[in-house]
Design an enzyme around this catalytic site. Sequence first.
Site, PDB file in Angstrom:
ATOM      1  N   ARG A 149      31.753  53.553  40.848  1.00  0.00           N
ATOM      2  CA  ARG A 149      31.602  52.181  41.308  1.00  0.00           C
ATOM      3  C   ARG A 149      30.138  51.996  41.693  1.00  0.00           C
ATOM      4  O   ARG A 149      29.454  52.947  42.078  1.00  0.00           O
ATOM      5  CB  ARG A 149      32.478  51.905  42.532  1.00  0.00           C
ATOM      6  CG  ARG A 149      33.977  52.105  42.311  1.00  0.00           C
ATOM      7  CD  ARG A 149      34.740  51.855  43.616  1.00  0.00           C
ATOM      8  NE  ARG A 149      36.181  51.975  43.430  1.00  0.00           N
ATOM      9  CZ  ARG A 149      36.887  53.069  43.696  1.00  0.00           C
ATOM     10  NH1 ARG A 149      36.266  54.155  44.147  1.00  0.00           N
ATOM     11  NH2 ARG A 149      38.192  53.103  43.514  1.00  0.00           N
ATOM     12  N   LYS A 190      36.272  54.192  48.162  1.00  0.00           N
ATOM     13  CA  LYS A 190      36.896  53.194  49.038  1.00  0.00           C
ATOM     14  C   LYS A 190      37.634  53.880  50.183  1.00  0.00           C
ATOM     15  O   LYS A 190      38.279  54.902  49.991  1.00  0.00           O
ATOM     16  CB  LYS A 190      37.880  52.328  48.233  1.00  0.00           C
ATOM     17  CG  LYS A 190      37.197  51.361  47.275  1.00  0.00           C
ATOM     18  CD  LYS A 190      38.218  50.463  46.610  1.00  0.00           C
ATOM     19  CE  LYS A 190      37.547  49.419  45.734  1.00  0.00           C
ATOM     20  NZ  LYS A 190      38.527  48.526  45.092  1.00  0.00           N
ATOM     21  N   HIS A 232      30.295  47.612  36.679  1.00  0.00           N
ATOM     22  CA  HIS A 232      31.698  48.014  36.521  1.00  0.00           C
ATOM     23  C   HIS A 232      32.073  48.161  35.043  1.00  0.00           C
ATOM     24  O   HIS A 232      33.006  48.892  34.713  1.00  0.00           O
ATOM     25  CB  HIS A 232      32.610  46.985  37.200  1.00  0.00           C
ATOM     26  CG  HIS A 232      33.556  47.612  38.172  1.00  0.00           C
ATOM     27  ND1 HIS A 232      33.137  48.340  39.266  1.00  0.00           N
ATOM     28  CD2 HIS A 232      34.914  47.643  38.205  1.00  0.00           C
ATOM     29  CE1 HIS A 232      34.197  48.767  39.933  1.00  0.00           C
ATOM     30  NE2 HIS A 232      35.273  48.360  39.312  1.00  0.00           N
ATOM     31  N   ARG A 253      31.866  51.657  34.094  1.00  0.00           N
ATOM     32  CA  ARG A 253      33.009  52.402  34.639  1.00  0.00           C
ATOM     33  C   ARG A 253      34.242  52.215  33.752  1.00  0.00           C
ATOM     34  O   ARG A 253      34.954  53.168  33.430  1.00  0.00           O
ATOM     35  CB  ARG A 253      33.279  51.921  36.071  1.00  0.00           C
ATOM     36  CG  ARG A 253      34.455  52.572  36.791  1.00  0.00           C
ATOM     37  CD  ARG A 253      34.382  52.155  38.248  1.00  0.00           C
ATOM     38  NE  ARG A 253      35.647  52.240  38.958  1.00  0.00           N
ATOM     39  CZ  ARG A 253      36.090  53.328  39.583  1.00  0.00           C
ATOM     40  NH1 ARG A 253      35.386  54.445  39.545  1.00  0.00           N
ATOM     41  NH2 ARG A 253      37.232  53.314  40.229  1.00  0.00           N
ATOM     42  N   HIS A 260      41.395  56.413  41.932  1.00  0.00           N
ATOM     43  CA  HIS A 260      42.465  55.431  42.126  1.00  0.00           C
ATOM     44  C   HIS A 260      43.638  56.060  42.864  1.00  0.00           C
ATOM     45  O   HIS A 260      44.057  57.162  42.526  1.00  0.00           O
ATOM     46  CB  HIS A 260      42.974  54.903  40.783  1.00  0.00           C
ATOM     47  CG  HIS A 260      42.008  54.013  40.082  1.00  0.00           C
ATOM     48  ND1 HIS A 260      42.002  53.841  38.721  1.00  0.00           N
ATOM     49  CD2 HIS A 260      40.984  53.252  40.552  1.00  0.00           C
ATOM     50  CE1 HIS A 260      41.035  53.004  38.391  1.00  0.00           C
ATOM     51  NE2 HIS A 260      40.411  52.646  39.481  1.00  0.00           N
ATOM     52  N   TYR A 315      42.396  49.755  33.534  1.00  0.00           N
ATOM     53  CA  TYR A 315      41.057  50.091  33.055  1.00  0.00           C
ATOM     54  C   TYR A 315      41.065  50.607  31.617  1.00  0.00           C
ATOM     55  O   TYR A 315      40.076  50.517  30.919  1.00  0.00           O
ATOM     56  CB  TYR A 315      40.443  51.188  33.942  1.00  0.00           C
ATOM     57  CG  TYR A 315      39.923  50.680  35.253  1.00  0.00           C
ATOM     58  CD1 TYR A 315      38.567  50.664  35.531  1.00  0.00           C
ATOM     59  CD2 TYR A 315      40.787  50.222  36.233  1.00  0.00           C
ATOM     60  CE1 TYR A 315      38.087  50.206  36.750  1.00  0.00           C
ATOM     61  CE2 TYR A 315      40.333  49.761  37.447  1.00  0.00           C
ATOM     62  CZ  TYR A 315      38.976  49.756  37.694  1.00  0.00           C
ATOM     63  OH  TYR A 315      38.520  49.300  38.895  1.00  0.00           O
TER      64      TYR A 315
END
Length: 298
Positions: A148, A172, A244, A247, A270, A279
């Site tokens: 990210r 995250k 992104h 990614r 994730h 994705y």
Amino acid sequence: MNWDSYIKSYQSYLKIERGLSKNTIENYSFDIERLRLFLVISEIEVSPIKISEETVQQFIYGVSKEVNPRSQARIISGLKSFFSYLIFEDYRTDNPLELIETPKTGRKLPDTLSVEEIDNLIAAIDLTTNEGERNRAMLETLYGCGLRVSELVTLKISDLFFEEGFIKITGKGNKQRFVPISDLTQKFIQIYRDTIRTHLTIQKGFEDTLFLNRRGKQLTRAMIFTIIKNLALEINLYKTISPHTLRHSFATHLLENGADLRSIQLMLGHESITTTEIYVHLDRKFLAQVVNTFHPRK
């Protein structure tokens, strides 16, 4: 307590209890501020613990005329979270958004670049400048490790474990993961460190930050967006791309070359594999090829 007090309390909960990032907390807070602005404009004086379902419905109805279904769904989700928190803290007994349906948005398939397009993008970097060597190392890291943009700009020198072939990423919610890094990407990072970064006057607090601007400070996310968009213009790449996109392309190219979803999930960081599936959109032709290659009764 007024709106400010409830919002600050909620923000502390998101940070401490749920471990959400600053950017995520700001997005949640923006949805609440939008509701509060509606109340001010409508001259409705009511606190978060007294606001009714009817008032919230009026707000959502107005929002539906201004934003697309995806943004509307995000606003509803953010407000539901806020009022669920108020219930959790015994400020309210009900959620005024309980009966409000979230619009169906479907899954938005992300744009990806081909390997050739990525090669062209990186080849367009002007390596005669100091920033060029840095930008090449950054793009190679974004694509080569599937990061990210926030993970890229906060990457530390102390997170590089080149001998082991990994880098440590803080994603995250401050969750950490180790991501493999190729010899090629390592080489470009090392070139940047040895020939460019070592000559910078580094500002206090950024001594361990890997990628720095010319003033010796951490790069902003917006700067990474600008660098990539300018390179896209340079090669006449008329796609809507962002950091992104690299990614997304990382995940898709891995899957197309035989990697399994679980491995990609771990590298992307994730929590749910269903997020990873978004994705790695694939065409039917490739799926048929997978069956023909790997099914025992092919």
